[in-house]
Design an enzyme around this catalytic site. Structure first.
Site, PDB file in Angstrom:
ATOM      1  N   LYS A  42       1.475  16.756  26.379  1.00 31.52           N
ATOM      2  CA  LYS A  42       1.029  17.723  27.388  1.00 31.52           C
ATOM      3  C   LYS A  42      -0.389  17.429  27.886  1.00 31.52           C
ATOM      4  O   LYS A  42      -0.902  18.160  28.722  1.00 31.52           O
ATOM      5  CB  LYS A  42       1.086  19.148  26.820  1.00 31.52           C
ATOM      6  CG  LYS A  42       2.505  19.629  26.563  1.00 31.52           C
ATOM      7  CD  LYS A  42       2.542  21.111  26.221  1.00 31.52           C
ATOM      8  CE  LYS A  42       3.977  21.571  26.034  1.00 31.52           C
ATOM      9  NZ  LYS A  42       4.051  22.945  25.553  1.00 31.52           N
ATOM     10  N   ARG A  91       7.231  36.475  28.172  1.00 33.26           N
ATOM     11  CA  ARG A  91       6.588  37.241  29.239  1.00 33.26           C
ATOM     12  C   ARG A  91       7.570  37.631  30.326  1.00 33.26           C
ATOM     13  O   ARG A  91       7.631  38.749  30.758  1.00 33.26           O
ATOM     14  CB  ARG A  91       5.431  36.423  29.845  1.00 33.26           C
ATOM     15  CG  ARG A  91       4.275  36.220  28.890  1.00 33.26           C
ATOM     16  CD  ARG A  91       3.380  35.110  29.360  1.00 33.26           C
ATOM     17  NE  ARG A  91       4.141  33.862  29.473  1.00 33.26           N
ATOM     18  CZ  ARG A  91       3.678  32.753  29.997  1.00 33.26           C
ATOM     19  NH1 ARG A  91       2.464  32.724  30.499  1.00 33.26           N
ATOM     20  NH2 ARG A  91       4.416  31.663  30.030  1.00 33.26           N
TER      21      ARG A  91
HETATM   22  N1  COA Z   1       0.946  35.525  26.215  1.00 34.71           N
HETATM   23  C1  COA Z   1       0.278  34.681  27.010  1.00 34.71           C
HETATM   24  N2  COA Z   1       0.687  33.449  27.304  1.00 34.71           N
HETATM   25  C2  COA Z   1       1.828  33.073  26.746  1.00 34.71           C
HETATM   26  C3  COA Z   1       2.578  33.896  25.922  1.00 34.71           C
HETATM   27  C4  COA Z   1       2.094  35.189  25.662  1.00 34.71           C
HETATM   28  N3  COA Z   1       2.752  36.039  24.904  1.00 34.71           N
HETATM   29  N4  COA Z   1       3.679  33.239  25.553  1.00 34.71           N
HETATM   30  C5  COA Z   1       3.601  32.044  26.128  1.00 34.71           C
HETATM   31  N5  COA Z   1       2.488  31.947  26.848  1.00 34.71           N
HETATM   32  C6  COA Z   1       2.115  30.810  27.688  1.00 34.71           C
HETATM   33  C7  COA Z   1       0.950  30.025  27.298  1.00 34.71           C
HETATM   34  O1  COA Z   1      -0.222  30.564  27.818  1.00 34.71           O
HETATM   35  C8  COA Z   1       1.263  28.670  27.899  1.00 34.71           C
HETATM   36  O2  COA Z   1       0.953  28.702  29.276  1.00 34.71           O
HETATM   37  P1  COA Z   1       0.870  27.367  30.190  1.00 34.71           P
HETATM   38  O3  COA Z   1       2.218  26.722  30.149  1.00 34.71           O
HETATM   39  O4  COA Z   1       0.522  27.923  31.508  1.00 34.71           O
HETATM   40  O5  COA Z   1      -0.199  26.498  29.611  1.00 34.71           O
HETATM   41  C9  COA Z   1       2.746  28.593  27.737  1.00 34.71           C
HETATM   42  O6  COA Z   1       3.191  29.924  27.689  1.00 34.71           O
HETATM   43  C10 COA Z   1       3.225  27.947  26.491  1.00 34.71           C
HETATM   44  O7  COA Z   1       2.168  27.618  25.644  1.00 34.71           O
HETATM   45  P2  COA Z   1       2.086  27.965  24.143  1.00 34.71           P
HETATM   46  O8  COA Z   1       2.272  29.418  23.892  1.00 34.71           O
HETATM   47  O9  COA Z   1       0.833  27.347  23.659  1.00 34.71           O
HETATM   48  O10 COA Z   1       3.346  27.253  23.519  1.00 34.71           O
HETATM   49  P3  COA Z   1       4.043  25.897  23.884  1.00 34.71           P
HETATM   50  O11 COA Z   1       5.177  26.193  24.803  1.00 34.71           O
HETATM   51  O12 COA Z   1       3.081  24.863  24.289  1.00 34.71           O
HETATM   52  O13 COA Z   1       4.607  25.541  22.448  1.00 34.71           O
HETATM   53  C11 COA Z   1       5.757  24.198  20.869  1.00 34.71           C
HETATM   54  C12 COA Z   1       5.625  24.645  22.317  1.00 34.71           C
HETATM   55  C13 COA Z   1       4.452  23.643  20.347  1.00 34.71           C
HETATM   56  C14 COA Z   1       6.176  25.375  19.995  1.00 34.71           C
HETATM   57  C15 COA Z   1       6.864  23.141  20.872  1.00 34.71           C
HETATM   58  O14 COA Z   1       6.575  22.153  21.831  1.00 34.71           O
HETATM   59  C16 COA Z   1       7.005  22.482  19.529  1.00 34.71           C
HETATM   60  O15 COA Z   1       7.629  23.025  18.646  1.00 34.71           O
HETATM   61  N6  COA Z   1       6.403  21.282  19.382  1.00 34.71           N
HETATM   62  C17 COA Z   1       6.444  20.524  18.159  1.00 34.71           C
HETATM   63  C18 COA Z   1       7.368  19.295  18.324  1.00 34.71           C
HETATM   64  C19 COA Z   1       8.810  19.754  18.236  1.00 34.71           C
HETATM   65  O16 COA Z   1       9.284  20.221  17.220  1.00 34.71           O
HETATM   66  N7  COA Z   1       9.530  19.560  19.349  1.00 34.71           N
HETATM   67  C20 COA Z   1      10.895  19.995  19.476  1.00 34.71           C
HETATM   68  C21 COA Z   1      10.931  21.408  19.992  1.00 34.71           C
HETATM   69  S1  COA Z   1      12.584  21.939  20.270  1.00 34.71           S
END
Ligand code: COA
Length: 167
Positions: A42, A91
């Site tokens: 990312k 959300r």
């Molecule tokens: N409030 C505010 N923002 C929220 C939110 C909430 N309740 N829930 C989600 N978000 C937003 C975040 O701000 C972020 O916004 P952006 O896309 O504009 O930057 C987005 O949603 C997601 O970010 P985040 O909450 O940090 O999670 P993520 O989607 O990046 O997390 C992982 C993904 C890390 C859990 C996932 O990629 C993972 O498990 N990675 C490890 C490798 C793996 O196992 N991969 C296979 C997965 S099936």
């Protein structure tokens, strides 16, 4: 046996929306572990270490919240730590599709795992890490959107690899 929940994310940066889920999750479970994912694919604005540090400063507010780094597969890390519940915030309906897919794939990889989706509080539905990043990069005030200890780290500095923002 204590019920521990994992709250994984990239947290680039961690926002008040995440804090809302952490606070409510920590009330529901005996313990909550924030897993800060490296998420190199990312190309996060904040380094892995910075994102971990921001999560740690927030975790200090709670007596049952801790932080762990996440490199590699989430399910592998959860198995190693014997954690069987994942918490994710929801959300809007557009979040749901991605969360549903991730929950199903994680369940295939780790059949004992359950994913709990928690609805965002209404005041945080609009909030996202990417919007906070954009406002901060353009010199705006993000203090309303991030916890105070994170806000302190989002100070503008002229030279930061041309990205204009640093911790
Ligand atoms: N409030 C505010 N923002 C929220 C939110 C909430 N309740 N829930 C989600 N978000 C937003 C975040 O701000 C972020 O916004 P952006 O896309 O504009 O930057 C987005 O949603 C997601 O970010 P985040 O909450 O940090 O999670 P993520 O989607 O990046 O997390 C992982 C993904 C890390 C859990 C996932 O990629 C993972 O498990 N990675 C490890 C490798 C793996 O196992 N991969 C296979 C997965 S099936």
């Amino acid at each position: 046996m204590k019920k521990i929940v994992a709250y994984p994310g990239t947290f680039d940066p961690i926002t008040n929306g995440h804090l809302d889920i952490i606070r409510r999750g920590a009330n529901l479970f005996d313990g909550l572990v924030i897993f800060v994912a490296k998420s190199n694919e990312k190309h996060p604005l904040f380094t892995f270490e910075e994102r971990i540090e921001m999560a740690q400063c927030l975790a200090k507010e709670f007596n049952n919240v801790s932080v762990m780094p996440l490199e590699g597969l989430l399910t592998t890390c959860l198995k190693e730590n014997n954690i069987k519940v994942v918490l994710r915030g929801l959300r809007t309906m557009s979040d749901f599709e991605y969360e549903f897919q991730m929950a199903l794939i994680n369940k295939k990889l780790y059949p004992d795992l359950e994913t709990v989706l928690m609805m965002s509080s209404s005041e945080f539905v609009f909030l996202s890490s990417s919007l906070v990043r954009e406002i901060a990069l353009l010199g705006g005030d993000v203090s309303k959107f991030v916890p105070p200890c994170v806000g302190k780290r989002l100070k503008r500095r002229p030279a930061n690899n041309g990205r204009g923002l640093c911790i």
